[in-house]
Design a protein around this motif. Structure first.
Motif, PDB file in Angstrom:
ATOM      1  N   LEU A 290       7.533   8.960 -12.559  1.00 48.31           N
ATOM      2  CA  LEU A 290       8.727   8.126 -12.472  1.00 48.31           C
ATOM      3  C   LEU A 290       8.277   6.703 -12.160  1.00 48.31           C
ATOM      4  N   ALA A 291       8.851   5.739 -12.844  1.00 48.55           N
ATOM      5  CA  ALA A 291       8.490   4.341 -12.629  1.00 48.55           C
ATOM      6  C   ALA A 291       9.738   3.518 -12.373  1.00 48.55           C
ATOM      7  N   ALA A 292       9.660   2.637 -11.389  1.00 49.45           N
ATOM      8  CA  ALA A 292      10.786   1.782 -11.026  1.00 49.45           C
ATOM      9  C   ALA A 292      10.253   0.563 -10.290  1.00 49.45           C
ATOM     10  N   ARG A 293      11.161  -0.303  -9.872  1.00 51.90           N
ATOM     11  CA  ARG A 293      10.756  -1.473  -9.077  1.00 51.90           C
ATOM     12  C   ARG A 293      11.229  -1.383  -7.628  1.00 51.90           C
ATOM     13  N   GLU A 294      11.959  -0.332  -7.305  1.00 53.07           N
ATOM     14  CA  GLU A 294      12.453  -0.136  -5.942  1.00 53.07           C
ATOM     15  C   GLU A 294      12.174   1.301  -5.514  1.00 53.07           C
ATOM     16  N   ALA A 295      11.693   1.479  -4.277  1.00 55.66           N
ATOM     17  CA  ALA A 295      11.388   2.809  -3.776  1.00 55.66           C
ATOM     18  C   ALA A 295      12.631   3.676  -3.705  1.00 55.66           C
ATOM     19  N   GLU A 296      13.769   3.063  -3.368  1.00 55.47           N
ATOM     20  CA  GLU A 296      15.005   3.833  -3.269  1.00 55.47           C
ATOM     21  C   GLU A 296      15.386   4.434  -4.615  1.00 55.47           C
ATOM     22  N   ALA A 297      15.097   3.728  -5.692  1.00 56.52           N
ATOM     23  CA  ALA A 297      15.410   4.247  -7.017  1.00 56.52           C
ATOM     24  C   ALA A 297      14.554   5.467  -7.336  1.00 56.52           C
ATOM     25  N   LEU A 298      13.285   5.435  -6.943  1.00 50.04           N
ATOM     26  CA  LEU A 298      12.427   6.596  -7.147  1.00 50.04           C
ATOM     27  C   LEU A 298      12.956   7.806  -6.396  1.00 50.04           C
ATOM     28  N   GLU A 299      13.371   7.604  -5.148  1.00 51.10           N
ATOM     29  CA  GLU A 299      13.898   8.714  -4.353  1.00 51.10           C
ATOM     30  C   GLU A 299      15.143   9.308  -5.007  1.00 51.10           C
ATOM     31  N   ALA A 300      16.027   8.432  -5.474  1.00 52.85           N
ATOM     32  CA  ALA A 300      17.271   8.905  -6.088  1.00 52.85           C
ATOM     33  C   ALA A 300      16.984   9.677  -7.375  1.00 52.85           C
ATOM     34  N   ALA A 301      16.070   9.169  -8.187  1.00 49.20           N
ATOM     35  CA  ALA A 301      15.750   9.838  -9.445  1.00 49.20           C
ATOM     36  C   ALA A 301      15.072  11.183  -9.193  1.00 49.20           C
ATOM     37  N   GLN A 302      14.194  11.229  -8.203  1.00 50.10           N
ATOM     38  CA  GLN A 302      13.527  12.501  -7.892  1.00 50.10           C
ATOM     39  C   GLN A 302      14.550  13.546  -7.451  1.00 50.10           C
ATOM     40  N   ALA A 303      15.504  13.131  -6.635  1.00 48.30           N
ATOM     41  CA  ALA A 303      16.555  14.056  -6.200  1.00 48.30           C
ATOM     42  C   ALA A 303      17.415  14.499  -7.382  1.00 48.30           C
ATOM     43  N   LEU A 304      17.734  13.577  -8.261  1.00 51.39           N
ATOM     44  CA  LEU A 304      18.549  13.899  -9.438  1.00 51.39           C
ATOM     45  C   LEU A 304      17.834  14.928 -10.327  1.00 51.39           C
ATOM     46  N   ILE A 305      16.549  14.694 -10.582  1.00 52.00           N
ATOM     47  CA  ILE A 305      15.796  15.609 -11.448  1.00 52.00           C
ATOM     48  C   ILE A 305      15.617  16.961 -10.763  1.00 52.00           C
ATOM     49  N   GLY A 306      15.351  16.941  -9.456  1.00 52.43           N
ATOM     50  CA  GLY A 306      15.209  18.196  -8.734  1.00 52.43           C
ATOM     51  C   GLY A 306      16.473  19.032  -8.818  1.00 52.43           C
ATOM     52  N   ALA A 307      17.627  18.395  -8.658  1.00 53.99           N
ATOM     53  CA  ALA A 307      18.903  19.123  -8.759  1.00 53.99           C
ATOM     54  C   ALA A 307      19.115  19.632 -10.178  1.00 53.99           C
TER      55      ALA A 307
END
Length: 442
Positions: free
Chosen positions: A412-429
């Protein structure tokens, strides 16, 4: 081209060889039985999907397992690659070197491509000599520990865990029991291991519950932790204190053909127990002070490796103690999961502008066993939702979706750490929901 990219490929496109199993096989313990060997081969072939991103832009990609073209096309679009020659499925049940020996035309194509050839790690297939000797020596956790001990007095902020080399399983069992009697937690290590295999943390409670060190060692060996056969090392457990503190770090670098060491960066690894799960790299991920300590020590390690003949990628892994000192734990003289993250960050910064954070997630569980085609469709549905968060999804390990414990590897690539966390949670769900979807069809 200056820096590590110049030392790595000279800024050129490259040939990538997914020889993870070949590299790992060099270090299998003598007692590894055929079933264990076959299981390790299959796992390594899945992980070889990482070969797509050994360098910022592949020209020719050779993979042991069958990888559908759609995955490479996905990466090519996001990373702005030119055309990539793909040869996959050539070694489903053997090593890549064995397969290439039976495919002289492909071996000739690789040899005459006129491009850098990048394997996961050096093996006898690339020739004997000082480079391979250095790999075989310092992949050993015992030899790495000796080097760490020699270098540490010159480096503030570094503490080397005490290590014992009992010389036999019986003496190791006695020492393990003695340490448990003193209330000490111990890290058991096989001299060689990859991705956490051959390493396990043992508490005094574990030893007493098993009926002593000998019984516990026998049980752990049956579970391949540590690996069967050979010696076992006992190492001091470094307590990091609070779970939310910086814990597992890696420093990566490249030794150029001229022997100069070029730093790549410091990343924060995700480690569950002793098993590596992924890494995050990019601006601000690791505090500047810790990163500087890791880099200084890692460069000193690299200079010693270079003097003994190593060329190419290496990393040094660390854990942190309660006082935020860094304790070096092993050297990897090969590519690793973090190497892939650093390469992706470099490519994204080049084609989209600087400032990327990259997180690799090597084995995200899937809620159901699914084909590559179905997995592609599943991730493609999640991709635009991640994009709305400012996150780019990059598939890395796409062949393990039909294993007994199905999984997928992503970056996962982004410019904000919060975006990475949100995307990881989204994909995990989303991955977890696959199981519910199939239950609804029953």
């Amino acid at each position: 081209m200056d820096g590590w990219l110049g030392a790595w490929t000279g800024g050129r496109r490259a040939v990538h060889l997914g020889n993870v199993a070949d590299f790992n096989e060099q270090f299998l313990a003598p007692g590894t039985d055929p079933d264990q060997r076959s299981r390790r081969l299959r796992q390594a072939h899945h992980y070889a999907g990482m070969a797509s991103c050994y360098s910022p832009e592949p020209a020719l990609l050779v993979l042991p397992g069958e990888v559908e073209r759609a995955w490479i096309d996905w990466l090519a679009r996001e990373l702005e690659w030119g055309p990539v020659e793909l040869y996959s499925g050539i070694a489903p049940d053997r090593t890549l070197a064995q397969a290439l020996a039976d495919r002289p035309a492909l071996a000739e194509r690789i040899a005459t491509a006129g491009l850098p050839v990048l394997p996961w790690g050096r093996t006898a297939a690339q020739g004997e000599g000082a480079e391979l000797a250095a790999v075989r020596r310092y992949e050993s956790k015992a030899a790495a520990h000796v080097l760490f001990t020699e270098l540490a007095p010159e480096h503030h902020g570094i503490v080397v865990p005490h290590q014992e080399q009992p010389g036999s399983r019986r003496r190791a069992a006695r020492r393990l029991t003695a340490r448990a009697s003193r209330g000490l937690t111990t890290v058991l290590k096989s001299p060689y291991g990859v991705g956490g295999y051959g390493t396990v943390v043992v508490t005094p409670q574990d030893v007493f519950a098993a009926g002593g060190g000998r019984a516990l060692l026998r049980r752990l060996t049956g579970a391949e932790l540590p690996a069967p056969g050979g010696d076992v090392l006992l190492e001091e457990y470094i307590d990091g204190g609070r779970a939310d503190r910086l814990r597992d770090l890696t420093f990566d670098a490249v030794v150029g053909d001229d022997g100069r060491v070029h730093p790549v960066g410091v990343g924060e690894m995700a480690v569950h127990g002793t098993r590596y799960q992924g890494v995050t790299v990019g601006p601000g991920v690791v505090p500047a002070g810790a990163a500087a300590i890791a880099e200084r020590f890692g460069l000193a390690v690299g200079e010693r490796l270079a003097a003994e003949g190593h060329r190419g990628w290496y990393d040094v892994d660390f854990v942190t103690d309660r006082d935020r000192r860094l304790a070096p734990t092993e050297i990897n003289l090969r590519l690793t999961g973090p190497a892939i993250a650093f390469v992706l960050r470099a490519r994204l910064d080049l084609v989209r502008g600087p400032g990327h954070l990259v997180r690799t997630l090597d084995a995200l569980p899937l809620g159901a066993r699914i084909s590559q085609e179905a997995l592609h469709d599943h991730l493609d549905r999640l991709r635009p939702r991640c994009a709305r968060l400012g996150v780019t999804v990059l598939p890395l390990v796409a062949t393990a979706g039909y294993e007994r414990e199905p999984a997928v590897g992503l970056a996962l690539a982004a410019r904000e750490a919060e975006a990475l966390e949100a995307a990881q949670a989204l994909i995990g769900a989303g991955n977890h929901a696959l199981g519910r979807m199939f239950e609804a069809l029953r």
